[in-house]
Design an enzyme around this catalytic site. Structure first.
Site, PDB file in Angstrom:
ATOM      1  CG  ASP A   1       6.392  45.171  58.317  1.00  0.00           C
ATOM      2  OD1 ASP A   1       7.603  45.243  58.587  1.00  0.00           O
ATOM      3  OD2 ASP A   1       5.812  44.088  58.102  1.00  0.00           O
TER       4      ASP A   1
ATOM      5  CG  HIS B   1       7.625  45.003  53.446  1.00  0.00           C
ATOM      6  ND1 HIS B   1       7.743  43.711  53.928  1.00  0.00           N
ATOM      7  CD2 HIS B   1       6.325  45.354  53.670  1.00  0.00           C
ATOM      8  CE1 HIS B   1       6.581  43.309  54.402  1.00  0.00           C
ATOM      9  NE2 HIS B   1       5.702  44.278  54.256  1.00  0.00           N
TER      10      HIS B   1
ATOM     11  CG  HIS C   1       3.351  44.121  49.875  1.00  0.00           C
ATOM     12  ND1 HIS C   1       2.368  43.240  50.235  1.00  0.00           N
ATOM     13  CD2 HIS C   1       4.017  44.388  51.008  1.00  0.00           C
ATOM     14  CE1 HIS C   1       2.426  43.000  51.525  1.00  0.00           C
ATOM     15  NE2 HIS C   1       3.436  43.681  52.022  1.00  0.00           N
TER      16      HIS C   1
ATOM     17  CG  HIS D   1       1.800  47.409  61.003  1.00  0.00           C
ATOM     18  ND1 HIS D   1       1.746  46.276  61.775  1.00  0.00           N
ATOM     19  CD2 HIS D   1       1.996  46.989  59.727  1.00  0.00           C
ATOM     20  CE1 HIS D   1       1.896  45.211  60.997  1.00  0.00           C
ATOM     21  NE2 HIS D   1       2.053  45.610  59.761  1.00  0.00           N
TER      22      HIS D   1
END
Length: 264
Positions: free
Chosen positions: A71, A122, A126, A220
């Site tokens: 991500d 994604h 957000h 990450h």
């Protein structure tokens, strides 16, 4: 008796907080029963919801496949190192990016695509999908897709990881109707706290302790631990018989008809 550990994602850009799975706003935080027996984690009532709307959290075939996913909401300078390792080891990955990441790091997004990796959606800003409309979700996803197409050769984003890991049956349904495939995860750990990195061995041990056949791993790229551990992890897991696959391999395999044995 095994301790029940639920993972719930409340992410600001790419910052998750792990806690007991609860209803947040109008949605659920993605959660599962964590184990260290190298087995597929139990996701309870979420199983039927994911199946109904073609969503994934793992490869349930029992084969020793691993799917690396990252991500990306902002950059800390480690993504180039991670891409170097993936290239040298010939391992595919999926990078779920936000609009902020595409705007600030277009060259890295282009490099991901040029080197054969998948860009996942994604969302652009957000938001919590569970408290916005279907039209707003559509706009978030399409805006991110357009942004990626402007800086790379990938003009379609078919895999979706919901912001903050929050979802409900309605958001699964809407995303499915919009042509997206939800991808959650079956292996994760606290790796995003940039000021609390614990050394590469921490990341290495967290993954080795939790790894199981069919794992979709959430990492990450802001983590220096992950960047330093990745090559060692890939090498060790390959020694243990694991193969690294892309999400395309998972979805294509799942859509193939069952083999027919014998003769009519």
């Amino acid at each position: 008796m095994k301790k029940l550990i639920m993972l719930s994602m409340v992410v600001f850009l790419t910052f998750p907080l792990f806690q007991m799975s609860t209803v947040q706003a109008a949605g659920y935080g993605w959660g599962y029963k964590k184990n260290f027996n190298h087995e597929l984690p139990y996701i309870g009532k979420y199983e039927s919801m994911l199946e109904e709307y073609g969503a994934y959290y793992a490869d349930k075939t029992g084969q020793k496949n691993i799917y690396l996913t990252f991500d990306n909401g902002y950059e800390e300078g480690y993504t180039d190192d991670i891409l170097d390792v993936l290239k040298n080891k010939d391992v595919p990955a999926t990078f779920f990016v936000t609009g902020h990441y595409v705007e600030s790091e277009p060259d890295l997004v282009k490099r991901m695509v040029d080197e054969g990796h998948i860009i996942g959606n994604h969302s652009y800003h957000h938001p919590d999908f569970s408290i916005i409309t279907k039209g707003a979700i559509k706009e978030e996803l399409e805006d991110l897709e357009k942004a990626v197409a402007e800086v790379s050769d990938q003009d379609e984003l078919k895999y979706l990881r919901p912001p903050r890991g929050i979802f409900n049956e309605q958001t699964l349904k809407w995303s499915y109707e919009l042509g997206y495939i939800h991808v959650f995860w079956s292996l994760a750990f606290i790796d995003w706290e940039t000021n609390k990195q614990k050394g590469w061995e921490y990341a290495f041990n967290q993954i080795m302790d939790q790894v199981h056949p069919g794992a979709v791993v959430l990492l990450h790229t802001v983590s220096s631990d992950n960047a330093q551990a990745l090559e060692k992890l890939i090498t060790e897991l390959q020694k243990e018989g694991y193969s690294f696959k892309s999400l395309d391999d998972l979805v294509l395999k799942d859509k193939l008809p069952d083999p027919v044995y014998g003769y009519e």
